[in-house]
Design an enzyme around this catalytic site. Structure first.
Site, PDB file in Angstrom:
ATOM      1  N   CYS A 136     -37.332  41.470 -49.089  1.00  0.00           N
ATOM      2  CA  CYS A 136     -36.818  41.010 -50.291  1.00  0.00           C
ATOM      3  C   CYS A 136     -37.954  40.229 -50.994  1.00  0.00           C
ATOM      4  O   CYS A 136     -38.626  39.013 -49.888  1.00  0.00           O
ATOM      5  CB  CYS A 136     -36.299  39.613 -49.486  1.00  0.00           C
ATOM      6  SG  CYS A 136     -35.044  38.939 -50.970  1.00  0.00           S
ATOM      7  N   CYS A 139     -37.048  36.669 -52.302  1.00  0.00           N
ATOM      8  CA  CYS A 139     -37.232  35.678 -50.961  1.00  0.00           C
ATOM      9  C   CYS A 139     -38.043  35.351 -51.508  1.00  0.00           C
ATOM     10  O   CYS A 139     -39.002  33.929 -50.934  1.00  0.00           O
ATOM     11  CB  CYS A 139     -36.925  36.125 -50.366  1.00  0.00           C
ATOM     12  SG  CYS A 139     -35.394  36.787 -50.429  1.00  0.00           S
ATOM     13  N   ASP A 140     -39.553  36.690 -50.935  1.00  0.00           N
ATOM     14  CA  ASP A 140     -41.185  36.183 -50.340  1.00  0.00           C
ATOM     15  C   ASP A 140     -42.189  36.429 -51.219  1.00  0.00           C
ATOM     16  O   ASP A 140     -43.908  36.649 -50.813  1.00  0.00           O
ATOM     17  CB  ASP A 140     -41.493  37.059 -49.251  1.00  0.00           C
ATOM     18  CG  ASP A 140     -40.204  36.680 -47.923  1.00  0.00           C
ATOM     19  OD1 ASP A 140     -39.562  35.721 -47.851  1.00  0.00           O
ATOM     20  OD2 ASP A 140     -39.409  37.648 -47.599  1.00  0.00           O
TER      21      ASP A 140
END
Ligand code: NDP
Length: 314
Positions: A136, A139-140
């Site tokens: 992701c 997300c990261d």
């Protein structure tokens, strides 16, 4: 083995399942939540979450899911650490069976079983999970500012992730197993025009290496041909974007799915093809796949179930 009745059975315990649980329990429906194979859902594998509103300093994925869980329990949701293995939606109330053979007779069911990112199946993906391996970018990606990263895949998701990462990272390698990008024209063009994205066509990942996290990947070009060659790239982050698989196999074809296996819902509601069965979160969302979006549909599913029960109770 036992048999029990519930007004609302919630299958799955990510942001969608717990939010449905919070709403259904506050409506005094005493929902029963089956946590499933991965209690807490995909966020249990994430480290820091910085884009969920309400946490200005960010929060660890598992900690946030603990909060969701506690909030559902506070209003009387019953949470069970088990898996629903079989469902029978052919008549109402619905008959669902858990892994120990216990039978739940449910007036309504909310399916929130999520989707799982596909991985290549390399042992190194497990070894470096949360230490440089991610599925992701949204997300990261933030953790790889001014660093080198690689994205695996040649579809729209891979291109989207690569373009997003290119705004943060120094350099992005796009590892594509064929000699073309399967993505749409517009995405392909954007990726090809991005100055800091290098596309590695005809390439497969053989492994990752690094001391305390990912420091590089071993790549094989033209695998299985006379021109086969192996080389290394220096990267700090390795992102998988080879598709997601919605967790719908236990439904055994009883709900209408789209071509990719996601549960079809009616318009902006959470109604599925079976009256009284609702779907929320990633299992019905091939597009956004974000925790906040899943929580939103969990809320809607509980409200849809509550309305359904009011309309169908004598
Ligand atoms: P896709 O199935 O479209 O693409 C998956 C990619 O991963 C392909 O390039 C495939 O390679 C590659 N791949 C699969 N398995 C492996 C493997 N084991 N090793 C190496 N590479 C592998 O998935 P997406 O998630 O990209 O997209 C899903 C759907 O969502 C599509 O319909 C897409 O168009 C849509 N979408 C649309 C977006 C938009 O419009 N903005 C954004 C994101 C997704 P190969 O080509 O060789 O099979």
């Amino acid at each position: 083995m036992s048999e029990e009745k519930t007004k609302v059975l919630i299958i799955g315990s990510g942001p969608a399942g717990f939010t449905a649980g919070i709403y259904a329990s506050r409506a005094n429906l005493k929902p029963l939540i089956y946590e499933g194979i991965q209690p807490g859902g995909q966020l249990m594998q994430t480290t820091e979450i910085e884009n969920f509103p309400g946490y200005p300093e960010g929060v660890q994925g598992p900690e946030m899911m603990d909060h969701f869980r506690a909030q559902a329990m506070r209003f009387g949701a019953e949470i069970r650490s088990s898996v629903i293995e079989k469902v029978d939606f052919s008549q109402r109330p619905f008959r669902c069976v858990d892994e120990d053979g216990n039978v739940i007779i449910a007036d309504t069911v909310i399916v929130c079983t999520g989707a799982s990112a596909k991985y290549l199946g390399l042992a190194d993906e497990e070894k470096y999970r949360g230490m440089g391996v991610s599925a992701c970018a949204t997300c990261d990606g933030f953790f790889y500012r001014k660093k080198n990263v690689a994205v695996v895949g040649g579809g729209d998701t891979a291109c989207e992730e690569a373009l997003y990462l290119a705004t943060l990272a120094k350099k992005v390698y796009l590892i594509v197993r064929k000699d073309y990008l399967r993505a749409s024209d517009v995405m392909r063009k954007r990726v090809q025009e991005a100055e800091n994205i290098e596309i590695l066509f005809n390439c497969n990942t053989a492994g990752l290496f690094g001391e305390d996290g990912v420091e590089g990947a071993r790549i094989i070009r033209y695998k299985g041909t006379p021109q086969e060659e192996e080389f290394k790239i220096d990267i700090d982050g390795f992102f998988l974007a080879i598709g997601h698989r919605p967790n719908t196999s236990f439904l055994d074809g009883q709900l209408e799915l789209d071509g990719e296996g996601y549960i079809k819902v009616k318009g902006a509601t959470t109604h599925t093809s079976v009256e009284g069965v609702f779907a929320a979160g990633d299992v019905a969302d091939p597009r956004y796949r974000q925790a906040i979006a899943a929580a939103g549909t969990g809320c809607r599913a509980a409200l849809d179930a509550e309305k359904f029960l009011m309309e169908h109770e004598a």
